[in-house]
Design a protein around this motif. Structure first.
Motif, PDB file in Angstrom:
ATOM      1  N   GLU A   1       0.828  -1.200   0.000  1.00 12.28           N
ATOM      2  CA  GLU A   1       0.000   0.000   0.000  1.00 12.28           C
ATOM      3  C   GLU A   1       0.868   1.259   0.000  1.00 12.28           C
ATOM      4  OE1 GLU A   1      -4.143   1.489   2.170  1.00 12.28           O
ATOM      5  OE2 GLU A   1      -3.019  -0.195   2.987  1.00 12.28           O
ATOM      6  N   ALA A   2       2.112   1.124   0.414  1.00 12.59           N
ATOM      7  CA  ALA A   2       3.024   2.266   0.428  1.00 12.59           C
ATOM      8  C   ALA A   2       3.322   2.777  -0.981  1.00 12.59           C
ATOM      9  CB  ALA A   2       4.322   1.891   1.133  1.00 12.59           C
ATOM     10  N   LEU A   3       2.974   2.012  -2.008  1.00 16.05           N
ATOM     11  CA  LEU A   3       3.145   2.476  -3.383  1.00 16.05           C
ATOM     12  C   LEU A   3       2.118   3.532  -3.736  1.00 16.05           C
ATOM     13  CD1 LEU A   3       3.838  -0.949  -5.124  1.00 16.05           C
ATOM     14  CD2 LEU A   3       5.491   0.855  -4.629  1.00 16.05           C
ATOM     15  N   LEU A   4       1.035   3.623  -2.965  1.00 13.64           N
ATOM     16  CA  LEU A   4       0.019   4.646  -3.178  1.00 13.64           C
ATOM     17  C   LEU A   4       0.527   5.983  -2.635  1.00 13.64           C
ATOM     18  CD1 LEU A   4      -3.109   2.572  -2.069  1.00 13.64           C
ATOM     19  CD2 LEU A   4      -2.337   3.024  -4.405  1.00 13.64           C
ATOM     20  N   PRO A   5      -0.112   7.088  -3.042  1.00 18.61           N
ATOM     21  CA  PRO A   5       0.347   8.405  -2.565  1.00 18.61           C
ATOM     22  C   PRO A   5      -0.030   8.672  -1.108  1.00 18.61           C
ATOM     23  CG  PRO A   5      -1.584   8.666  -3.962  1.00 18.61           C
ATOM     24  CD  PRO A   5      -1.196   7.216  -4.053  1.00 18.61           C
ATOM     25  N   ILE A   6       0.594   7.903  -0.207  1.00 21.62           N
ATOM     26  CA  ILE A   6       0.417   8.101   1.235  1.00 21.62           C
ATOM     27  C   ILE A   6       1.823   8.416   1.757  1.00 21.62           C
ATOM     28  CG2 ILE A   6      -0.468   7.115   3.384  1.00 21.62           C
ATOM     29  CD1 ILE A   6      -1.931   5.014   1.697  1.00 21.62           C
ATOM     30  N   PRO A   7       2.225   9.700   1.761  1.00 18.56           N
ATOM     31  CA  PRO A   7       3.637  10.054   1.985  1.00 18.56           C
ATOM     32  C   PRO A   7       4.262   9.437   3.229  1.00 18.56           C
ATOM     33  CG  PRO A   7       2.397  11.967   1.274  1.00 18.56           C
ATOM     34  CD  PRO A   7       1.398  10.879   1.508  1.00 18.56           C
ATOM     35  N   LEU A   8       3.622   9.550   4.385  1.00 12.28           N
ATOM     36  CA  LEU A   8       4.241   9.054   5.609  1.00 12.28           C
ATOM     37  C   LEU A   8       4.459   7.548   5.561  1.00 12.28           C
ATOM     38  CD1 LEU A   8       2.376  11.201   8.282  1.00 12.28           C
ATOM     39  CD2 LEU A   8       4.759  11.407   7.577  1.00 12.28           C
ATOM     40  N   LEU A   9       3.485   6.821   5.023  1.00 11.90           N
ATOM     41  CA  LEU A   9       3.606   5.371   4.915  1.00 11.90           C
ATOM     42  C   LEU A   9       4.726   5.012   3.943  1.00 11.90           C
ATOM     43  CD1 LEU A   9       2.614   2.534   5.561  1.00 11.90           C
ATOM     44  CD2 LEU A   9       0.881   2.803   3.762  1.00 11.90           C
ATOM     45  N   ARG A  10       4.758   5.707   2.832  1.00 11.65           N
ATOM     46  CA  ARG A  10       5.787   5.418   1.828  1.00 11.65           C
ATOM     47  C   ARG A  10       7.179   5.665   2.396  1.00 11.65           C
ATOM     48  NH1 ARG A  10       5.064   5.810  -4.115  1.00 11.65           N
ATOM     49  NH2 ARG A  10       7.092   5.423  -5.055  1.00 11.65           N
ATOM     50  N   GLU A  11       7.344   6.787   3.099  1.00 12.95           N
ATOM     51  CA  GLU A  11       8.658   7.122   3.659  1.00 12.95           C
ATOM     52  C   GLU A  11       9.107   6.064   4.667  1.00 12.95           C
ATOM     53  OE1 GLU A  11       8.112  10.981   5.300  1.00 12.95           O
ATOM     54  OE2 GLU A  11       7.676  11.895   3.351  1.00 12.95           O
ATOM     55  N   ARG A  12       8.174   5.629   5.523  1.00 14.64           N
ATOM     56  CA  ARG A  12       8.534   4.659   6.561  1.00 14.64           C
ATOM     57  C   ARG A  12       8.892   3.307   5.947  1.00 14.64           C
ATOM     58  NH1 ARG A  12      11.244   3.421  10.666  1.00 14.64           N
ATOM     59  NH2 ARG A  12      10.211   2.657  12.530  1.00 14.64           N
ATOM     60  N   MET A  13       8.118   2.863   4.962  1.00 17.96           N
ATOM     61  CA  MET A  13       8.402   1.584   4.330  1.00 17.96           C
ATOM     62  C   MET A  13       9.712   1.631   3.545  1.00 17.96           C
ATOM     63  SD  MET A  13       6.210  -0.778   5.025  1.00 17.96           S
ATOM     64  CE  MET A  13       5.966  -0.206   6.686  1.00 17.96           C
ATOM     65  N   ALA A  14       9.974   2.759   2.874  1.00 23.99           N
ATOM     66  CA  ALA A  14      11.227   2.888   2.132  1.00 23.99           C
ATOM     67  C   ALA A  14      12.411   2.831   3.093  1.00 23.99           C
ATOM     68  CB  ALA A  14      11.244   4.198   1.350  1.00 23.99           C
ATOM     69  N   GLU A  15      12.257   3.466   4.243  1.00 28.98           N
ATOM     70  CA  GLU A  15      13.316   3.435   5.253  1.00 28.98           C
ATOM     71  C   GLU A  15      13.573   2.011   5.741  1.00 28.98           C
ATOM     72  OE1 GLU A  15      13.883   4.945   9.876  1.00 28.98           O
ATOM     73  OE2 GLU A  15      12.436   5.960   8.577  1.00 28.98           O
ATOM     74  N   LEU A  16      12.506   1.262   5.991  1.00 33.32           N
ATOM     75  CA  LEU A  16      12.661  -0.116   6.455  1.00 33.32           C
ATOM     76  C   LEU A  16      13.358  -0.975   5.401  1.00 33.32           C
ATOM     77  CD1 LEU A  16       9.233  -0.782   8.207  1.00 33.32           C
ATOM     78  CD2 LEU A  16      11.458  -0.567   9.294  1.00 33.32           C
ATOM     79  N   HIS A  17      13.000  -0.786   4.135  1.00 29.98           N
ATOM     80  CA  HIS A  17      13.622  -1.572   3.083  1.00 29.98           C
ATOM     81  C   HIS A  17      15.101  -1.215   2.929  1.00 29.98           C
ATOM     82  CE1 HIS A  17       9.641  -2.958   1.961  1.00 29.98           C
ATOM     83  NE2 HIS A  17      10.225  -3.819   1.149  1.00 29.98           N
ATOM     84  N   ARG A  18      15.408   0.064   3.026  1.00 31.12           N
ATOM     85  CA  ARG A  18      16.827   0.456   2.948  1.00 31.12           C
ATOM     86  C   ARG A  18      17.617  -0.191   4.087  1.00 31.12           C
ATOM     87  NH1 ARG A  18      14.733   5.549   1.499  1.00 31.12           N
ATOM     88  NH2 ARG A  18      14.773   6.232   3.689  1.00 31.12           N
ATOM     89  N   GLY A  19      17.032  -0.164   5.280  1.00 34.17           N
ATOM     90  CA  GLY A  19      17.711  -0.768   6.422  1.00 34.17           C
ATOM     91  C   GLY A  19      17.929  -2.254   6.244  1.00 34.17           C
TER      92      GLY A  19
END
Length: 209
Positions: free
Chosen positions: A122-140
């Protein structure tokens, strides 16, 4: 040496922790059914048996609930379970340990695992806070995997010709893709799909020639 005594929680603290756990469990279940955007604080409170006001007081907002939920689902689990299991190991053993740990989590807490993966997609949708948090987790996660692979190169068990960042991306992608297919078509369960990733590790990280 004086041992520090453990102070048991007060009844109020115990009740607070219990209600927090119930609210988080309800949030994970509901998000696993309808997704993050459609899950409301009122519906989460009702499912947990509490008023919407308690959800707001406890987490402040839906985003605050999300941060707390991810903290418990991922960050706490990584630090208390997966991190100690992997330890200082590297290369293939470290990645096999990761898959085993994620597989065990999927078996023990399938609703939690489903909610986590739905949040990721769902983070692929335009939900900025969710997208940012999921991207951070994946980078980690990619960074952690890359560090494990690099240790395998350093200790001589992994071919130094292996492109470490690329191998880390492929490994994380395999985990995510396996879970996605399992959630999408249901032919195999998420735990079984994750377990299949074991078969990719040895070809991905060959021994030195």
């Amino acid at each position: 040496m004086t041992l520090r005594s453990h102070t048991p929680p007060t009844p109020q603290q115990a009740r607070s922790e219990l209600s927090t756990s119930r609210l988080l469990d309800a949030a994970m279940e509901l998000i696993g059914e309808v997704g993050f955007e459609r899950a409301t604080l009122a519906a989460i409170g009702e499912r947990a048996g509490y008023s919407p006001g308690l959800v707001t007081r406890r987490f402040g907002s839906k985003e605050g609930l999300l941060w707390t939920m991810i903290e418990r689902m991922v960050v706490d689990w990584n630090s208390s379970v997966l991190g100690p299991a992997v330890g200082d190991s590297g290369g293939r053993p470290a990645l096999h340990t990761m898959v085993t740990g994620i597989h065990a989590s999927a078996v023990e807490a399938p609703a939690r695992m489903r909610a986590l993966y739905l949040l990721m997609f769902e983070a692929l949708l335009p939900i900025p806070l969710l997208r940012e948090r999921m991207a951070e987790l994946h980078r980690g996660m990619r960074e952690s995997v890359a560090a494990c692979i690099a240790r395998g190169v350093d200790d001589g068990t992994v071919d130094p010709a292996v492109d470490v960042p690329r191998a880390a991306r492929l490994f994380v992608g395999a985990l995510r893709g396996a879970a996605y297919q399992a959630l999408l078509d249901g032919e195999v369960g998420v735990a079984a799909a994750i377990d299949d990733v074991h078969a990719l590790i040895d070809p991905l990280l060959p021994s030195p020639s």
